[in-house]
Scaffold this active site. Structure first.
Site, PDB file in Angstrom:
ATOM      1  N   GLY A   1      -2.407 -10.230   3.657  1.00  0.00           N
ATOM      2  CA  GLY A   1      -2.115 -10.288   2.228  1.00  0.00           C
ATOM      3  C   GLY A   1      -0.677 -10.735   2.017  1.00  0.00           C
TER       4      GLY A   1
ATOM      5  N   THR B   1      -0.672   4.382   0.198  1.00  0.00           N
ATOM      6  CA  THR B   1      -1.583   5.462   0.602  1.00  0.00           C
ATOM      7  C   THR B   1      -0.877   6.523   1.452  1.00  0.00           C
ATOM      8  OG1 THR B   1      -3.488   4.009   0.495  1.00  0.00           O
ATOM      9  CG2 THR B   1      -3.712   5.941   1.903  1.00  0.00           C
TER      10      THR B   1
ATOM     11  N   CYS C   1       0.847  -1.187   0.000  1.00  0.00           N
ATOM     12  CA  CYS C   1       0.000   0.000   0.000  1.00  0.00           C
ATOM     13  C   CYS C   1       0.887   1.242   0.000  1.00  0.00           C
ATOM     14  CB  CYS C   1      -0.834  -0.067   1.265  1.00  0.00           C
ATOM     15  SG  CYS C   1      -1.656   1.457   1.659  1.00  0.00           S
TER      16      CYS C   1
ATOM     17  N   ASP D   1      -6.950  -5.219   9.373  1.00  0.00           N
ATOM     18  CA  ASP D   1      -6.602  -5.451   7.969  1.00  0.00           C
ATOM     19  C   ASP D   1      -5.304  -4.753   7.585  1.00  0.00           C
ATOM     20  OD1 ASP D   1      -6.570  -5.942   5.256  1.00  0.00           O
ATOM     21  OD2 ASP D   1      -8.100  -4.438   4.786  1.00  0.00           O
TER      22      ASP D   1
HETATM   23  P1  5GP Z   1      -0.858  -6.810   4.108  1.00  0.00           P
HETATM   24  O1  5GP Z   1      -1.310  -8.005   4.881  1.00  0.00           O
HETATM   25  O2  5GP Z   1      -0.275  -7.176   2.790  1.00  0.00           O
HETATM   26  O3  5GP Z   1       0.040  -5.907   4.913  1.00  0.00           O
HETATM   27  O4  5GP Z   1      -2.172  -5.938   3.833  1.00  0.00           O
HETATM   28  C1  5GP Z   1      -3.246  -6.441   3.098  1.00  0.00           C
HETATM   29  C2  5GP Z   1      -4.271  -5.331   2.920  1.00  0.00           C
HETATM   30  O5  5GP Z   1      -3.710  -4.236   2.190  1.00  0.00           O
HETATM   31  C3  5GP Z   1      -5.477  -5.701   2.083  1.00  0.00           C
HETATM   32  O6  5GP Z   1      -6.413  -6.487   2.774  1.00  0.00           O
HETATM   33  C4  5GP Z   1      -6.028  -4.342   1.688  1.00  0.00           C
HETATM   34  O7  5GP Z   1      -6.837  -3.768   2.697  1.00  0.00           O
HETATM   35  C5  5GP Z   1      -4.764  -3.510   1.572  1.00  0.00           C
HETATM   36  N1  5GP Z   1      -4.417  -3.285   0.162  1.00  0.00           N
HETATM   37  C6  5GP Z   1      -4.317  -4.196  -0.824  1.00  0.00           C
HETATM   38  N2  5GP Z   1      -3.948  -3.625  -1.982  1.00  0.00           N
HETATM   39  C7  5GP Z   1      -3.848  -2.310  -1.728  1.00  0.00           C
HETATM   40  C8  5GP Z   1      -3.523  -1.180  -2.540  1.00  0.00           C
HETATM   41  O8  5GP Z   1      -3.219  -1.272  -3.718  1.00  0.00           O
HETATM   42  N3  5GP Z   1      -3.559   0.039  -1.928  1.00  0.00           N
HETATM   43  C9  5GP Z   1      -3.884   0.170  -0.605  1.00  0.00           C
HETATM   44  N4  5GP Z   1      -3.925   1.397  -0.087  1.00  0.00           N
HETATM   45  N5  5GP Z   1      -4.156  -0.878   0.195  1.00  0.00           N
HETATM   46  C10 5GP Z   1      -4.147  -2.087  -0.363  1.00  0.00           C
END
Ligand code: 5GP
EC number: 1.7.1.7
Length: 312
Positions: free
Chosen positions: A209, A155, A153, A186
């Site tokens: 993720g 953001t 992400c 999440d």
């Molecule tokens: P991780 O477990 O990889 O740290 O986070 C997974 C979460 O990242 C997902 O469930 C979703 O909420 C968020 N996420 C997935 N793809 C994107 C993206 O392209 N941009 C943003 N801002 N958040 C994402």
């Protein structure tokens, strides 16, 4: 005048769980399954409350088959066709209770299931108690918590918006539980210890993720580069996802996701056992016989270092 909130807000990396007196003899005694009854729909769900994120690469049917064997949940990505769903439901009826709240195998049920799953990501994530309360009072059962912590992400760098995930979970869980609602933490978990901290902070479910990326069950081929085996993993708002599904990034918005190549890790089974083994150990260290008791037994200590850096 803009206000500055000077209260300390913490991330998983800023804390450790304090060990507590425990009468548990062995990790095997720890029960990780939970049963929930949801506030508004009155639906129930039983399982180990870890969810594979509904991202293209990890939220696959192949992943759901293995997760189901461990009573874990998979949020299937939204790009499968109804025919794909029918085939999956016919071949793996046992998975249906772990990919949707409830479903039969008739055509209407399948359509409903797809639309339920599609609705999940569109709800958008929140990080404040007041938003959680508003959503629950408007009929939501489970609120997803996290703005900007995700592994792919961007953001926070693109928009400057975010909230440290541990504090977000502590605050949102408190608001949700006060109304008998539930939350999903999440994003932002990088290791089994982070998953334990998220549950300790009060998350009912933890969505992952990046930790599930790079496995055989993920979509995409294994890439060979300089003798290394890799797999592609990308954010759902990355250029890659938008080119694939929406014909490119719309001009009015920036892409808010990364595309990365992660080391190929083989079957996801080992990763699952690693996470569940870690969680059982956490519960033993703090004296929680059940995952449900973990947050009641959790005291976080603020730290400046997670582990020795001697051999890093
Ligand atoms: P991780 O477990 O990889 O740290 O986070 C997974 C979460 O990242 C997902 O469930 C979703 O909420 C968020 N996420 C997935 N793809 C994107 C993206 O392209 N941009 C943003 N801002 N958040 C994402």
């Amino acid at each position: 005048m803009p206000r500055v909130d000077a209260d300390l807000k913490l991330d998983f990396k800023d804390v450790l769980l304090r060990p507590k007196r425990s009468s548990l003899k062995s990790r095997a005694e720890v029960d990780l399954e939970r049963t929930f009854t949801f506030r508004n729909s009155k639906q129930t769900y039983s399982g180990i409350p870890i969810i594979v994120a509904n991202m293209d690469t990890v939220g696959t049917f192949e992943m759901a088959v293995v997760m189901t064997q461990h009573s874990m949940f998979t949020a299937i990505h939204k790009h499968y066709s109804l025919d794909d769903w029918k085939l999956f439901a016919a071949n793996h009826p046992e998975c249906l209770q772990h990919v949707a709240v409830s479903s039969g195998s008739g055509e209407n049920d399948l359509e409903k299931m797809s639309s339920i799953l599609e609705a999940v990501p569109q709800a958008g994530n929140v990080v404040t108690g007041e938003m959680v309360e508003e959503l629950i009072l408007s009929g939501a059962d489970i609120i997803k918590v996290g703005v900007g912590p995700g592994s792919v992400c961007t953001t926070r760098t693109k928009t400057g918006v975010g909230y440290p995930q541990l504090s977000a979970v502590i605050e949102c869980a408190d608001s949700a539980h006060g109304l008998k609602g539930h939350i999903i933490s999440d994003g932002g978990c990088t290791c089994p210890g982070d998953v334990a901290k998220a549950f300790g902070a009060g998350a009912d479910f933890v969505m992952l993720g990046g930790m599930f990326s790079g496995h055989t069950e993920c979509a995409g081929d294994v890439i060979e580069r300089n003798g290394q085996k890799l797999k592609l993993f990308y954010g759902m708002s990355s250029d890659t996802a938008m080119k694939k599904h929406a014909g490119g990034v719309a001009e009015y918005r920036a892409s808010e996701g990364k595309t990365v190549e992660v080391p190929y890790k083989g079957g996801v089974e080992n990763t699952i056992l690693d996470i569940l083994g870690g969680l059982r150990s956490t519960c033993t260290y703090v004296g929680a016989a059940k995952l449900k008791e973990l947050s009641r037994r959790a005291t976080f200590i603020r730290v400046t270092q997670q582990q020795s850096t001697m051999f890093c």
